[in-house]
Every structure is written in structure tokens, then in C-alpha cells.
Design a protein around this motif. Structure first.
Motif, PDB file in Angstrom:
ATOM      1  N   GLN A 201       0.827  -1.209   0.000  1.00  0.00           N
ATOM      2  CA  GLN A 201       0.000   0.000   0.000  1.00  0.00           C
ATOM      3  C   GLN A 201       0.859   1.256   0.000  1.00  0.00           C
ATOM      4  O   GLN A 201       0.584   2.211  -0.736  1.00  0.00           O
ATOM      5  CB  GLN A 201      -0.927  -0.013   1.214  1.00  0.00           C
ATOM      6  N   ALA A 202       1.898   1.261   0.825  1.00  0.00           N
ATOM      7  CA  ALA A 202       2.776   2.429   0.910  1.00  0.00           C
ATOM      8  C   ALA A 202       3.448   2.703  -0.434  1.00  0.00           C
ATOM      9  O   ALA A 202       3.507   3.849  -0.902  1.00  0.00           O
ATOM     10  CB  ALA A 202       3.821   2.214   1.994  1.00  0.00           C
ATOM     11  N   LEU A 203       3.960   1.653  -1.053  1.00  0.00           N
ATOM     12  CA  LEU A 203       4.641   1.813  -2.343  1.00  0.00           C
ATOM     13  C   LEU A 203       3.677   2.307  -3.411  1.00  0.00           C
ATOM     14  O   LEU A 203       4.006   3.213  -4.197  1.00  0.00           O
ATOM     15  CB  LEU A 203       5.259   0.483  -2.772  1.00  0.00           C
ATOM     16  N   ALA A 204       2.473   1.728  -3.451  1.00  0.00           N
ATOM     17  CA  ALA A 204       1.492   2.119  -4.457  1.00  0.00           C
ATOM     18  C   ALA A 204       1.072   3.576  -4.276  1.00  0.00           C
ATOM     19  O   ALA A 204       0.929   4.323  -5.254  1.00  0.00           O
ATOM     20  CB  ALA A 204       0.269   1.211  -4.377  1.00  0.00           C
ATOM     21  N   VAL A 205       0.876   3.987  -3.026  1.00  0.00           N
ATOM     22  CA  VAL A 205       0.471   5.364  -2.746  1.00  0.00           C
ATOM     23  C   VAL A 205       1.538   6.356  -3.210  1.00  0.00           C
ATOM     24  O   VAL A 205       1.230   7.393  -3.820  1.00  0.00           O
ATOM     25  CB  VAL A 205       0.179   5.535  -1.235  1.00  0.00           C
ATOM     26  N   ILE A 206       2.801   6.048  -2.955  1.00  0.00           N
ATOM     27  CA  ILE A 206       3.892   6.932  -3.357  1.00  0.00           C
ATOM     28  C   ILE A 206       4.021   6.981  -4.879  1.00  0.00           C
ATOM     29  O   ILE A 206       4.190   8.056  -5.476  1.00  0.00           O
ATOM     30  CB  ILE A 206       5.222   6.487  -2.727  1.00  0.00           C
ATOM     31  N   LEU A 207       3.947   5.820  -5.530  1.00  0.00           N
ATOM     32  CA  LEU A 207       4.090   5.776  -6.982  1.00  0.00           C
ATOM     33  C   LEU A 207       2.962   6.541  -7.676  1.00  0.00           C
ATOM     34  O   LEU A 207       3.216   7.362  -8.570  1.00  0.00           O
ATOM     35  CB  LEU A 207       4.124   4.326  -7.471  1.00  0.00           C
ATOM     36  N   VAL A 208       1.729   6.273  -7.275  1.00  0.00           N
ATOM     37  CA  VAL A 208       0.588   6.959  -7.895  1.00  0.00           C
ATOM     38  C   VAL A 208       0.620   8.451  -7.577  1.00  0.00           C
ATOM     39  O   VAL A 208       0.345   9.293  -8.444  1.00  0.00           O
ATOM     40  CB  VAL A 208      -0.742   6.324  -7.432  1.00  0.00           C
ATOM     41  N   GLY A 209       0.976   8.795  -6.343  1.00  0.00           N
ATOM     42  CA  GLY A 209       1.071  10.205  -5.975  1.00  0.00           C
ATOM     43  C   GLY A 209       2.123  10.941  -6.783  1.00  0.00           C
ATOM     44  O   GLY A 209       1.918  12.083  -7.195  1.00  0.00           O
ATOM     45  N   THR A 210       3.258  10.268  -7.041  1.00  0.00           N
ATOM     46  CA  THR A 210       4.317  10.882  -7.842  1.00  0.00           C
ATOM     47  C   THR A 210       3.861  11.117  -9.273  1.00  0.00           C
ATOM     48  O   THR A 210       4.098  12.188  -9.855  1.00  0.00           O
ATOM     49  CB  THR A 210       5.569   9.987  -7.852  1.00  0.00           C
ATOM     50  N   LEU A 211       3.208  10.116  -9.859  1.00  0.00           N
ATOM     51  CA  LEU A 211       2.703  10.270 -11.221  1.00  0.00           C
ATOM     52  C   LEU A 211       1.665  11.391 -11.295  1.00  0.00           C
ATOM     53  O   LEU A 211       1.665  12.200 -12.235  1.00  0.00           O
ATOM     54  CB  LEU A 211       2.096   8.957 -11.706  1.00  0.00           C
ATOM     55  N   ALA A 212       0.777  11.437 -10.297  1.00  0.00           N
ATOM     56  CA  ALA A 212      -0.243  12.487 -10.264  1.00  0.00           C
ATOM     57  C   ALA A 212       0.408  13.860 -10.114  1.00  0.00           C
ATOM     58  O   ALA A 212      -0.014  14.831 -10.752  1.00  0.00           O
ATOM     59  CB  ALA A 212      -1.214  12.234  -9.115  1.00  0.00           C
ATOM     60  N   PHE A 213       1.435  13.951  -9.275  1.00  0.00           N
ATOM     61  CA  PHE A 213       2.152  15.216  -9.072  1.00  0.00           C
ATOM     62  C   PHE A 213       2.758  15.705 -10.378  1.00  0.00           C
ATOM     63  O   PHE A 213       2.663  16.895 -10.719  1.00  0.00           O
ATOM     64  CB  PHE A 213       3.233  15.033  -8.012  1.00  0.00           C
ATOM     65  N   MET A 214       3.383  14.802 -11.121  1.00  0.00           N
ATOM     66  CA  MET A 214       4.013  15.175 -12.385  1.00  0.00           C
ATOM     67  C   MET A 214       2.973  15.647 -13.394  1.00  0.00           C
ATOM     68  O   MET A 214       3.186  16.619 -14.118  1.00  0.00           O
ATOM     69  CB  MET A 214       4.797  13.983 -12.939  1.00  0.00           C
ATOM     70  N   TYR A 215       1.814  14.958 -13.422  1.00  0.00           N
ATOM     71  CA  TYR A 215       0.753  15.355 -14.343  1.00  0.00           C
ATOM     72  C   TYR A 215       0.161  16.708 -13.945  1.00  0.00           C
ATOM     73  O   TYR A 215      -0.053  17.580 -14.790  1.00  0.00           O
ATOM     74  CB  TYR A 215      -0.347  14.297 -14.377  1.00  0.00           C
ATOM     75  N   ILE A 216      -0.100  16.886 -12.638  1.00  0.00           N
ATOM     76  CA  ILE A 216      -0.677  18.142 -12.157  1.00  0.00           C
ATOM     77  C   ILE A 216       0.262  19.305 -12.426  1.00  0.00           C
ATOM     78  O   ILE A 216      -0.164  20.399 -12.836  1.00  0.00           O
ATOM     79  CB  ILE A 216      -1.001  18.030 -10.654  1.00  0.00           C
TER      80      ILE A 216
END
Length: 256
Positions: A201-216
Motif C-alpha cells: 500500500q505504501a509503495l502504491a500510494v507513493i508511486l501513484v502520488g508521484t505520477l499524479a504530481f508530475m501530471y498536475i
């Protein structure tokens, strides 16, 4: 040293929430700017309040009502600060074609169709996510989501220029180059709750958050050529909901 840190903290707390500070606290732009280090920690307060209302009310009420009461408590505690930014961004991005049009619409105090639709969908998705999470996992999910979403939001200041610098802007006091130590402290608070989650869960949250940050980041640059206070609020809401959704997805995958 401790008194200075308390000044930073209470300046951040009173700016991002409706929670009052002690009478001895001094308020100024510099303290608020340095108080960005406690942005994620402020998120812990909101998460704790939300969970307390949900948990206590669930003893006598259905969980569906308890979730709504918890969300209401969060809105009251923050004055719907970030939700307002999300709604304004929806109006601006939905109704504006040029950067000038978008900024003009976002500054309009009236709420338009795009804002109503976006805010309704966002609150519905947040409710559906929270009610789907097991109550035993809800506290750490709230703590992680509120902390991480605020860290991702404040990180935009470090990678984008500020636009619409004027007296009415909500973000003007923190619209400066962030001190690297302040950002590191903010992220420390944001990451700590992940230690209580499974590594998947921790890894998935960080990975998705990073991708979302880059897109935003790219999205805001393309439409605004930077960020505004409303944009930061919208980013916080997007990242918060993404965290709940990712936690639900991984929980479902692990229980298959």
C-alpha cells in the motif's frame, strides 16, 4: 527555539484551518512562510478530528451517517479551504480558454456549473471511498491521505512559479521559494503514517502520488503558467482522494 517553532506551527494552523491559536502567538508573513514545514502536521489534526467524529458517532449511528458527520467536521475545521480551491479550479479550467480567462473566472466569488459539478463529484467520491475502507484501517488511511496530499500540494511551490500575485490571493504569504529544510520536514510528517500500512500500500500510494504530481505540475503549467492558491487547494483534494482510492485498490487486490 521551541517558541519559534510554535510560532511557525500556529501561523500555519490558523491559516489552513479555523482552529484558533493562543493569544501570545505573533502572526506575520515570514512565520507563515516557514510554517509550511508543518502543513502535513496540520493535516494530521484534521485527520484525527475526522476519525474521532466517525468513530464516536459510529457507536450509536450507522456508519454511513458517521462518515458524513466526519466529513462535515473536516469541512468546518478547515472552512472548506481546499474544497473552495477545487471548485474554483473546476470553474476556471472548465469555462476559460486563455490563462487570463481562467484566472479571472477563478477569482469570481460566484460558483458556476463546473464548480458545482466538480465539487459534488469530488465529495461523492470521497464519501464512497471512506465508507468502503474498513473502520480498523480508517485512522491510518486518513492520516496518510491528509499528510501526503498536503506535502504534494506544497511541493508545487518548489517547481512552479507563482501567478496572480495580488493582495487578494490566499497563497501570497507562502508564495516564495521554499526552504529545503522546511520541505523536508513537511515530507517527514507526510511519510511517517505509511510505516503503519503494508509495504504494498505504501509503495502504491507513493508511486501513484508521484505520477499524479508530475501530471498536475504539467497541467498547471500548460493552463496557468504556474500555480495559484486555488490550484494548491485543488491539488490537495485530488491527491487526498487518490490516496483513498489506491489504498482501496490494494486492499481489494490483497484480499482476492
Amino acid at each position: 527555539m521551541l517558541k519559534l517553532q510554535l510560532m511557525y506551527f500556529f501561523n500555519a494552523l490558523t491559516f489552513y484551518t479555523r482552529i484558533p491559536a493562543p493569544s501570545w502567538v505573533v502572526f506575520n508573513d515570514d512565520y507563515l512562510n516557514r510554517g509550511s514545514r508543518y502543513f502535513s502536521f496540520v493535516g494530521w489534526f484534521i485527520a484525527g478530528l475526522t476519525f474521532a467524529v466517525i468513530y464516536l458517532s459510529s457507536m450509536v449511528l450507522p456508519i454511513s451517517i458517521s462518515i458524513l458527520l466526519g466529513m462535515t467536521a473536516s469541512l468546518l475545521a478547515t472552512g472548506a479551504f481546499h474544497e473552495d480551491g477545487f471548485a474554483d479550479l473546476c470553474d476556471g479550467f472548465g469555462g476559460g480558454w486563455t490563462t487570463e480567462d481562467i484566472l479571472r473566472i477563478m477569482k469570481d466569488s460566484r460558483l458556476g456549473t463546473y464548480g458545482v459539478a466538480g465539487l459534488s463529484a469530488m465529495l461523492a467520491l470521497k464519501y464512497a471511498s471512506l465508507i468502503s475502507l474498513p473502520l480498523k484501517d480508517l485512522f491510518w488511511a486518513l492520516l496518510a491521505a491528509h499528510g501526503l496530499s498536503r506535502a504534494w500540494s506544497i511541493s508545487l511551490i518548489a517547481v512552479l512559479p507563482y501567478v496572480q500575485l495580488d493582495r487578494q490571493s490566499k497563497a501570497k504569504p507562502v508564495a516564495r521559494t521554499l526552504n529545503s529544510s522546511d520541505l523536508a520536514i513537511c515530507w517527514t510528517f507526510a511519510l511517517l503514517p505509511l510505516l503503519m500500512l503494508g509495504w504494498q500500500q505504501a509503495l502504491a500510494v507513493i508511486l501513484v502520488g508521484t505520477l499524479a504530481f508530475m501530471y498536475i505540475k504539467r497541467w498547471f503549467w500548460r493552463r496557468l503558467q504556474g500555480y495559484t492558491g486555488d490550484a494548491l487547494g485543488a491539488s490537495q483534494q485530488i491527491q487526498e482522494i487518490l490516496t483513498y482510492v489506491v489504498l482501496l485498490a490494494i486492499h481489494g487486490w490483497l484480499t482476492i
